[in-house]
Scaffold this motif. Structure first.
Motif, PDB file in Angstrom:
ATOM      1  N   THR A 176      36.774  60.059   4.719  1.00 31.38           N
ATOM      2  CA  THR A 176      37.113  61.267   5.480  1.00 31.38           C
ATOM      3  C   THR A 176      38.520  61.742   5.161  1.00 31.38           C
ATOM      4  OG1 THR A 176      35.633  60.603   7.288  1.00 31.38           O
ATOM      5  CG2 THR A 176      37.357  62.221   7.802  1.00 31.38           C
ATOM      6  N   ARG A 177      39.456  60.809   5.049  1.00 34.21           N
ATOM      7  CA  ARG A 177      40.845  61.176   4.737  1.00 34.21           C
ATOM      8  C   ARG A 177      40.938  61.847   3.373  1.00 34.21           C
ATOM      9  NH1 ARG A 177      45.336  60.070   2.201  1.00 34.21           N
ATOM     10  NH2 ARG A 177      44.359  58.508   0.855  1.00 34.21           N
ATOM     11  N   GLN A 178      40.186  61.333   2.418  1.00 36.57           N
ATOM     12  CA  GLN A 178      40.192  61.908   1.070  1.00 36.57           C
ATOM     13  C   GLN A 178      39.648  63.337   1.073  1.00 36.57           C
ATOM     14  OE1 GLN A 178      41.064  60.816  -2.055  1.00 36.57           O
ATOM     15  NE2 GLN A 178      41.906  58.857  -1.403  1.00 36.57           N
ATOM     16  N   ILE A 179      38.593  63.568   1.808  1.00 39.62           N
ATOM     17  CA  ILE A 179      38.016  64.913   1.898  1.00 39.62           C
ATOM     18  C   ILE A 179      39.019  65.885   2.513  1.00 39.62           C
ATOM     19  CG2 ILE A 179      36.263  66.306   3.086  1.00 39.62           C
ATOM     20  CD1 ILE A 179      34.341  63.898   2.757  1.00 39.62           C
ATOM     21  N   GLU A 180      39.652  65.468   3.599  1.00 39.19           N
ATOM     22  CA  GLU A 180      40.606  66.339   4.272  1.00 39.19           C
ATOM     23  C   GLU A 180      41.836  66.601   3.402  1.00 39.19           C
ATOM     24  OE1 GLU A 180      39.954  68.053   7.032  1.00 39.19           O
ATOM     25  OE2 GLU A 180      37.979  67.123   6.799  1.00 39.19           O
ATOM     26  N   ALA A 181      42.260  65.583   2.653  1.00 39.27           N
ATOM     27  CA  ALA A 181      43.416  65.757   1.762  1.00 39.27           C
ATOM     28  C   ALA A 181      43.113  66.785   0.682  1.00 39.27           C
ATOM     29  CB  ALA A 181      43.801  64.420   1.133  1.00 39.27           C
ATOM     30  N   TYR A 182      41.908  66.739   0.136  1.00 36.45           N
ATOM     31  CA  TYR A 182      41.558  67.722  -0.887  1.00 36.45           C
ATOM     32  C   TYR A 182      41.460  69.123  -0.287  1.00 36.45           C
ATOM     33  CZ  TYR A 182      39.268  70.492  -4.362  1.00 36.45           C
ATOM     34  OH  TYR A 182      38.989  71.508  -5.248  1.00 36.45           O
TER      35      TYR A 182
END
Length: 533
Positions: A514-520
């Motif tokens: 989830t963190r990776q998706i939001e960062a992108y």
């Protein structure tokens, strides 16, 4: 290619290069090919800064003719030819059309394109041509330049994926024996007396901090050069003048690349056919804000659109898919405007300037000439270390060379059972290494599935990037290992699949996914920031 952060503290390197952009990666490649044990450190990902925010050209720079900087133009034209030889899968000839609305511009461009041909006397590309009004409109029927008299056609080169050129340069360094680590931020330098002996490095993935020792340190951090400088000198003036350049991505409006001149300040800018779109830019304005979150403002976009309207008045702001912005790192020249500040690079030998041994800094330079900039930096390092080995980067091809022809492409499609569009996409990205990705689809047919509906990218690319190209974030894959994030929706229809597959390969938990998706999403949002000034 494996990422091994812990190994950086296990030896005393000959050279540590700070900065994994195209210049830093080029320096690491050059030094490694000369036999020096080299460590390349990049705080984010290879090419995540200026390299991926350019106009994507390998060119001499027609506008530098007006500044009478013939040495720079000649250097870059020569380097353009070298790039065609060592990276033919990533660098391609491109025809440029200069519409002529005035007699003065006609005379100016007649002289300019002729001299451009003369300065590129060893080129493999055709010489320029002049077309009358009817022929110009025949080859570019959508052109709506007022008082059009004709046009000049000349040739330069495009680099559609500068990100891959950067990555393959780092990959070549790795294959030559260099230790190459991304997401490794230099947080301090190590010093013994008047000598720099290494760096302190933080792993941005795990948070671990280690020290790396080296006989020489090269500061090739691009527009972060002054940030590294402040770790050593607290009272030195800034080295760099940073100027911002932005591009807009719109539906394709022309078959040829176009050279236009802004009605606001007369500055030359381009309209480039790029991956089914038109890439339009750029600007050149001083920048003093956040170095890690650069974006196009409404004023930037308005400037570009006003220039574009001279040839394509029907393009509206709502036609823009997204924008991107980057910074030029220019050696400070007092009294010069942003556009007139030299693009020539400078080397700083700190033992001579500051009585600090073991440190060299690189300022300025263009993507086209990155190999020459790297050669000059490597020459200086080798001279200081007593190494007498010549540069070979101009004759040694990058890992994805040579380019594959249509017959080879068709054969790959037939053998793999993958669509011709998907294979063509792979060849454009990986060149002769395409078989490495296709082999994954044979082991697991799921790898041949499309990442997003109707798109040419396949799941095997994600696996290959995570396993073999030290891809560690969703942004790494979307923007620099593939073209998924460069498509018109910035890959939003693919983000969940990319994150899921990377989670499976890299062992992320659900929170990290989830963190990776939001960062992108945060990075992609910068491309639309101009809509919310």
């Amino acid at each position: 290619m494996k990422r091994d952060f812990k190994s950086i503290s296990s030896k005393n390197y000959d050279v540590i290069v700070i900065g994994g952009g195209i210049v830093g990666s080029g320096i690491a490649r050059d030094l490694t090919l000369r036999g020096l044990d080299t460590l390349l450190l990049e705080k984010e990902d290879f090419g995540s800064g200026t390299t991926s925010r350019s106009t994507r050209l390998a060119h001499g720079g027609l506008r530098y003719m007006a500044q009478l900087d013939f040495g720079l133009v000649r250097q870059d034209l020569s380097e353009r030819e070298i790039l065609l030889r060592i990276a033919p899968h990533l660098v391609h000839p491109l025809s440029f059309l200069i519409p002529i609305p005035t007699t003065f511009l006609n005379v100016e461009m007649a002289l300019g394109t002729t001299l451009y041909d003369i300065l590129s006397y060893d080129k493999t590309l055709p010489n320029h041509k002049f077309y009358g009004r009817n022929k110009t409109l025949e080859i570019e029927p959508g052109l709506k330049v007022r008082n059009l008299q004709g046009s000049y056609l000349y040739y330069d080169c495009e680099i559609p994926l500068t990100e891959r050129l950067n990555f393959e340069t780092a990959l070549s360094a790795h294959e030559g024996g260099a230790t190459v680590v991304n997401h490794a931020r230099v947080t301090n330098t190590l010093r013994e007396g008047n000598r720099i002996t290494g760096v302190e490095v933080k792993d941005e993935i795990t948070g671990e901090v280690l020290q790396a020792k080296g006989k020489m340190v090269v500061n090739a951090a691009g527009h972060w050069v002054d940030i590294v400088k402040r770790m050593i000198f607290t009272n030195k003036p800034e080295y760099l003048r940073r100027t911002k350049g932005i591009h807009i991505v719109i539906p394709q409006v022309s078959e040829h690349a176009l050279v236009l001149f802004s009605p606001i300040d007369g500055r030359l800018f381009f309209v480039i056919p790029w991956e089914g779109f038109s890439l339009v830019g750029t600007t050149d304005t001083d920048y003093t804000e956040n170095l890690d979150a650069i974006f196009a403002t409404k004023a930037d976009v308005d400037y570009v659109l006003e220039g574009l309207h001279m040839a394509y008045p029907d393009v509206k702001v709502d036609d823009i898919y997204y924008t991107y912005a980057g910074l030029r790192s220019l050696a400070i020249k007092p009294g010069k405007s942003a556009s007139n500040t030299s693009r020539n690079h400078e080397l700083i030998d700190h033992s001579k300037r500051d009585n600090i041994d073991g440190l060299v800094s690189i300022l300025g330079g263009k993507i086209t000439a990155y190999r020459a900039v790297a050669r000059d930096a490597a020459d200086l390092v080798c001279k200081k270390m007593g190494v007498k080995v010549p540069c070979t980067t101009g004759v040694k091809s990058l890992p994805g060379a040579p380019a594959l022809d249509k017959k080879e492409l068709d054969m790959l499609a037939k053998q793999s059972g993958i669509s011709i569009d998907a294979v063509n996409n792979l060849v454009q990205i990986y060149g002769s290494r395409t078989s490495e990705v296709l082999s994954l689809t044979k082991a697991d047919p799921k790898g041949g599935q499309a990442i997003s509906p109707g798109g040419p990218d396949i799941i095997a690319q994600i696996w290959h990037a995570a396993n073999s190209e030290i891809c560690r974030t969703v942004g790494d894959f979307m923007l620099r290992r593939s073209m998924v994030g460069l498509r018109k929706d910035q890959g939003m229809d693919a983000i969940n699949i990319v994150a899921r597959e990377m989670k499976n390969v890299l062992g992320w938990n659900s929170d990290e996914e989830t963190r990776q998706i939001e960062a992108y999403k945060s990075v992609a949002a910068l491309g639309l920031r101009f809509k919310n000034p």
